[in-house]
Design a protein around this motif. Structure first.
Motif, PDB file in Angstrom:
ATOM      1  N   TYR A  66       1.069  -1.200  -0.103  1.00 42.98           N
ATOM      2  CA  TYR A  66       0.126   0.284  -0.349  1.00 42.98           C
ATOM      3  C   TYR A  66       0.824   0.980   0.173  1.00 42.98           C
ATOM      4  CZ  TYR A  66      -3.374  -3.868   1.361  1.00 42.98           C
ATOM      5  OH  TYR A  66      -3.962  -4.220   1.754  1.00 42.98           O
ATOM      6  N   ALA A  67       1.970   0.996  -0.836  1.00 38.47           N
ATOM      7  CA  ALA A  67       3.294   2.520  -0.539  1.00 38.47           C
ATOM      8  C   ALA A  67       2.277   3.396  -0.984  1.00 38.47           C
ATOM      9  CB  ALA A  67       4.479   1.911  -1.550  1.00 38.47           C
ATOM     10  N   GLY A  68       2.219   4.723  -0.138  1.00 34.57           N
ATOM     11  CA  GLY A  68       1.662   6.003  -0.432  1.00 34.57           C
ATOM     12  C   GLY A  68       0.524   6.146   0.063  1.00 34.57           C
ATOM     13  N   LEU A  69      -0.450   4.566  -0.127  1.00 37.29           N
ATOM     14  CA  LEU A  69      -1.657   5.074   0.116  1.00 37.29           C
ATOM     15  C   LEU A  69      -2.190   5.141   1.421  1.00 37.29           C
ATOM     16  CD1 LEU A  69      -2.322   2.265  -2.899  1.00 37.29           C
ATOM     17  CD2 LEU A  69      -2.130   5.138  -3.262  1.00 37.29           C
ATOM     18  N   ILE A  70      -0.970   4.690   2.590  1.00 35.99           N
ATOM     19  CA  ILE A  70      -1.910   4.305   4.022  1.00 35.99           C
ATOM     20  C   ILE A  70      -0.819   5.918   4.651  1.00 35.99           C
ATOM     21  CG2 ILE A  70      -2.732   2.384   3.709  1.00 35.99           C
ATOM     22  CD1 ILE A  70       0.244   1.404   5.262  1.00 35.99           C
ATOM     23  N   ASP A  71      -1.388   5.598   5.432  1.00 37.70           N
ATOM     24  CA  ASP A  71      -0.898   6.428   6.721  1.00 37.70           C
ATOM     25  C   ASP A  71      -0.552   5.418   8.029  1.00 37.70           C
ATOM     26  OD1 ASP A  71      -1.142   9.250   5.200  1.00 37.70           O
ATOM     27  OD2 ASP A  71      -3.072   8.623   5.859  1.00 37.70           O
ATOM     28  N   ALA A  72      -1.090   5.407   8.363  1.00 36.45           N
ATOM     29  CA  ALA A  72      -0.615   3.662  10.064  1.00 36.45           C
ATOM     30  C   ALA A  72      -1.055   2.373   9.721  1.00 36.45           C
ATOM     31  CB  ALA A  72      -1.712   4.387  10.376  1.00 36.45           C
ATOM     32  N   LEU A  73      -0.947   1.641   9.793  1.00 37.73           N
ATOM     33  CA  LEU A  73      -0.841   0.706  10.031  1.00 37.73           C
ATOM     34  C   LEU A  73      -0.839  -0.704  11.285  1.00 37.73           C
ATOM     35  CD1 LEU A  73      -1.467  -2.768   7.625  1.00 37.73           C
ATOM     36  CD2 LEU A  73       1.373  -2.909   9.186  1.00 37.73           C
ATOM     37  N   ALA A 113       1.752 -10.208  17.843  1.00 36.54           N
ATOM     38  CA  ALA A 113       2.592 -10.564  17.392  1.00 36.54           C
ATOM     39  C   ALA A 113       3.260 -10.838  16.357  1.00 36.54           C
ATOM     40  CB  ALA A 113       2.109 -11.899  17.378  1.00 36.54           C
ATOM     41  N   ASP A 114       2.997  -9.392  15.913  1.00 36.14           N
ATOM     42  CA  ASP A 114       4.021  -8.842  14.787  1.00 36.14           C
ATOM     43  C   ASP A 114       4.879  -7.616  14.872  1.00 36.14           C
ATOM     44  OD1 ASP A 114       3.858 -10.926  12.608  1.00 36.14           O
ATOM     45  OD2 ASP A 114       1.491  -9.814  12.684  1.00 36.14           O
ATOM     46  N   ALA A 115       5.344  -7.499  16.677  1.00 37.37           N
ATOM     47  CA  ALA A 115       4.993  -6.322  17.125  1.00 37.37           C
ATOM     48  C   ALA A 115       6.955  -6.017  16.992  1.00 37.37           C
ATOM     49  CB  ALA A 115       5.330  -5.789  18.650  1.00 37.37           C
ATOM     50  N   GLY A 116       7.406  -7.331  16.139  1.00 42.03           N
ATOM     51  CA  GLY A 116       8.983  -6.659  16.317  1.00 42.03           C
ATOM     52  C   GLY A 116       9.623  -6.680  15.211  1.00 42.03           C
ATOM     53  N   GLY A 117       8.460  -6.574  13.825  1.00 47.22           N
ATOM     54  CA  GLY A 117       9.137  -5.074  12.628  1.00 47.22           C
ATOM     55  C   GLY A 117       7.806  -4.234  12.656  1.00 47.22           C
ATOM     56  N   VAL A 118       7.989  -3.183  14.261  1.00 50.40           N
ATOM     57  CA  VAL A 118       7.460  -2.621  14.135  1.00 50.40           C
ATOM     58  C   VAL A 118       8.995  -1.401  13.250  1.00 50.40           C
ATOM     59  CG1 VAL A 118       5.842  -2.506  15.258  1.00 50.40           C
ATOM     60  CG2 VAL A 118       7.831  -1.566  15.887  1.00 50.40           C
ATOM     61  N   ASP A 119      10.382  -1.233  13.947  1.00 53.15           N
ATOM     62  CA  ASP A 119      10.592  -0.269  13.653  1.00 53.15           C
ATOM     63  C   ASP A 119      11.448  -0.413  11.606  1.00 53.15           C
ATOM     64  OD1 ASP A 119      11.408  -0.543  15.850  1.00 53.15           O
ATOM     65  OD2 ASP A 119      12.857  -1.515  16.238  1.00 53.15           O
ATOM     66  N   GLU A 120      11.156  -0.761  10.698  1.00 55.85           N
ATOM     67  CA  GLU A 120      11.295  -1.117   9.309  1.00 55.85           C
ATOM     68  C   GLU A 120       9.910  -0.032   8.761  1.00 55.85           C
ATOM     69  OE1 GLU A 120      11.503  -5.316   8.522  1.00 55.85           O
ATOM     70  OE2 GLU A 120      12.676  -5.182  10.691  1.00 55.85           O
ATOM     71  N   LEU A 121       9.315  -0.049   9.565  1.00 56.52           N
ATOM     72  CA  LEU A 121       7.765   0.455   9.361  1.00 56.52           C
ATOM     73  C   LEU A 121       8.082   1.949   9.049  1.00 56.52           C
ATOM     74  CD1 LEU A 121       5.025  -1.140   8.303  1.00 56.52           C
ATOM     75  CD2 LEU A 121       4.307  -0.114  10.897  1.00 56.52           C
ATOM     76  N   VAL A 154       5.311   4.401   8.079  1.00 55.63           N
ATOM     77  CA  VAL A 154       3.775   4.020   8.584  1.00 55.63           C
ATOM     78  C   VAL A 154       3.648   4.362   9.814  1.00 55.63           C
ATOM     79  CG1 VAL A 154       3.047   3.644   6.008  1.00 55.63           C
ATOM     80  CG2 VAL A 154       2.883   2.222   7.859  1.00 55.63           C
ATOM     81  N   ARG A 155       3.152   4.785  11.000  1.00 49.74           N
ATOM     82  CA  ARG A 155       2.563   4.936  11.510  1.00 49.74           C
ATOM     83  C   ARG A 155       2.188   3.362  12.268  1.00 49.74           C
ATOM     84  NH1 ARG A 155      -0.133   8.836  16.189  1.00 49.74           N
ATOM     85  NH2 ARG A 155       0.892  10.183  14.819  1.00 49.74           N
ATOM     86  N   PRO A 156       2.889   2.524  13.475  1.00 50.85           N
ATOM     87  CA  PRO A 156       2.192   1.111  13.897  1.00 50.85           C
ATOM     88  C   PRO A 156       1.288   1.434  15.131  1.00 50.85           C
ATOM     89  CG  PRO A 156       4.878   1.952  14.465  1.00 50.85           C
ATOM     90  CD  PRO A 156       4.138   2.733  14.104  1.00 50.85           C
ATOM     91  N   ILE A 157       0.274   0.585  14.913  1.00 52.62           N
ATOM     92  CA  ILE A 157      -0.874   0.550  15.927  1.00 52.62           C
ATOM     93  C   ILE A 157      -0.660  -0.698  16.494  1.00 52.62           C
ATOM     94  CG2 ILE A 157      -2.979   0.974  16.706  1.00 52.62           C
ATOM     95  CD1 ILE A 157      -2.178   2.989  14.015  1.00 52.62           C
ATOM     96  N   VAL A 158      -0.105  -1.197  17.824  1.00 59.89           N
ATOM     97  CA  VAL A 158      -0.001  -2.320  18.094  1.00 59.89           C
ATOM     98  C   VAL A 158      -0.811  -3.185  19.037  1.00 59.89           C
ATOM     99  CG1 VAL A 158       1.074  -4.545  18.838  1.00 59.89           C
ATOM    100  CG2 VAL A 158       2.607  -2.395  17.604  1.00 59.89           C
ATOM    101  N   THR A 159      -2.163  -4.216  18.299  1.00 58.34           N
ATOM    102  CA  THR A 159      -3.072  -4.485  19.293  1.00 58.34           C
ATOM    103  C   THR A 159      -2.781  -6.015  19.035  1.00 58.34           C
ATOM    104  OG1 THR A 159      -4.839  -4.485  19.415  1.00 58.34           O
ATOM    105  CG2 THR A 159      -4.736  -3.691  17.547  1.00 58.34           C
ATOM    106  N   GLN A 160      -4.240  -6.370  19.536  1.00 60.97           N
ATOM    107  CA  GLN A 160      -4.318  -7.975  19.404  1.00 60.97           C
ATOM    108  C   GLN A 160      -5.191  -7.803  18.304  1.00 60.97           C
ATOM    109  OE1 GLN A 160      -6.429  -9.686  23.090  1.00 60.97           O
ATOM    110  NE2 GLN A 160      -4.204  -9.405  24.197  1.00 60.97           N
TER     111      GLN A 160
END
Ligand code: GDP
Ligand code: CA
Length: 308
Positions: free
Chosen positions: A256-263, A268-276, A278-284
């Protein structure tokens, strides 16, 4: 608050049920995928629109995970007896919808108008729009050759690896009436946790829709369909691994490059947020019941509110 959601079938519908618990249904516009549409027994079937219709009006079979509750299969048995095609299973109640839709389409009514009528008859309060009234079909290129979406997904149980996804007709397809207006009027745009390649991808392949997202003034929040790098159901993880090179949040966001502002992504995927980027929202994000669906929708709405 106006919310516009781009959605595939079952996974998208699950999220939409939560959303309609926390947002005013008359302020929600759903833009549905039609890349899965096909003709069965001479009838026009729109599986993703129908999954949404059934799920949001309490008619879905939750145990089977697709189709209508209380379904019977007499027509299918009859077709089988006569040697007809039965790889795409249509139940009797479902068939009624396809008959009504096909009859209207043959009279020249656009898919968007038919869908609106059916939605009203079934009691859906949110607006449900097909991405386009034009013919748009998803094709998968695989080592065994090219297949239309349902042949690959249903008949071949998505066993073939996918080398490329193509959206036949997308280049010349126009957004259905109301779609661009809904995206422009939206206070929040959401991409449901649907398959990025075969559910959201065909919608984004419609040039006016992509352009409306690129020039959006409202924040756009996507919800990842992966939990711990795995699809909850279906081939999204395998497709991401092969087509995007991995299954981290960044690989999902890259669709979704260029199309989203947050994911919105799972703990369980929180380990990958540093490479993101767009703004990460970590939840269940596992939507196991009504509470879980509602909490996920709330997390997505909160994320959007924080971006406005
Ligand atoms: P389809 O058109 O019926 O195949 O459905 P979608 O494309 O809308 O949704 C399929 C996607 O939903 C799959 O990739 C699943 O991983 C995802 N999905 C299903 N249930 C859940 C859930 O509870 N949480 C999350 N995050 N994703 C889900
Ligand atoms: Ca689908």
């Amino acid at each position: 608050m106006n919310v516009a959601v781009l959605s595939g079938g079952v996974g998208g519908a699950r999220f939409l049920r939560g959303l309609l618990d926390v947002a005013a249904p008359e302020e929600v516009t759903i833009v549905g995928n039609v890349g899965d549409d096909l003709e069965v027994w001479g009838l026009h079937v729109s599986p993703d629109l129908d999954s949404i219709l059934y799920a949001l009006t309490g008619r879905a079979d939750e145990e089977r995970g697709w189709g209508r509750a209380g379904e019977t299969w007499k027509a299918l048995a009859s077709v089988a007896e006569l040697g007809g095609e039965t790889w795409f299973r249509l139940g009797d109640r479902d068939l009624g919808l396809h008959l009504a839709r096909t009859e209207a389409l043959r009279r020249g009514e656009p898919l968007s108008a038919v869908t609106a009528r059916i939605a009203r008859s079934l009691g859906l309060q949110a607006a449900l729009l097909p991405a386009t009234d034009d013919r748009l079909r998803t094709w998968l290129d695989t080592p065994a050759g090219p297949f239309p979406f349902q042949e690959w997904f249903v008949a071949r149980v998505h066993a073939d690896e996918v080398d490329a996804v193509r959206y036949e007709g997308a280049d010349t397809a126009a957004a259905a009436p109301g779609v661009v207006a809904a995206l422009e009027a939206a206070d929040v745009i959401m991409l449901a946790p649907s398959n990025p390649y075969v559910s959201v991808g065909p919608i984004l392949a419609v040039p006016d829709i992509r352009a409306a997202l690129e020039s959006r003034s409202a924040p756009c929040v996507a919800v990842s369909p992966l939990v711990g790098g795995r699809a909850v159901k279906g081939p999204a993880d395998r497709m991401l691994a092969r087509l995007a090179g991995g299954t981290t949040p960044a690989h999902v966001a890259a669709c979704y490059a260029g199309l989203i502002d947050a994911l919105v992504l799972d703990e369980a995927d929180a380990g990958g947020v540093d490479e993101l980027d767009v703004r990460p929202i970590v939840t269940q994000t596992l939507m196991t019941d009504a509470d879980a669906r509602r909490r996920l929708a709330e997390a997505a709405l909160d994320a959007a509110a924080a971006l406005r």
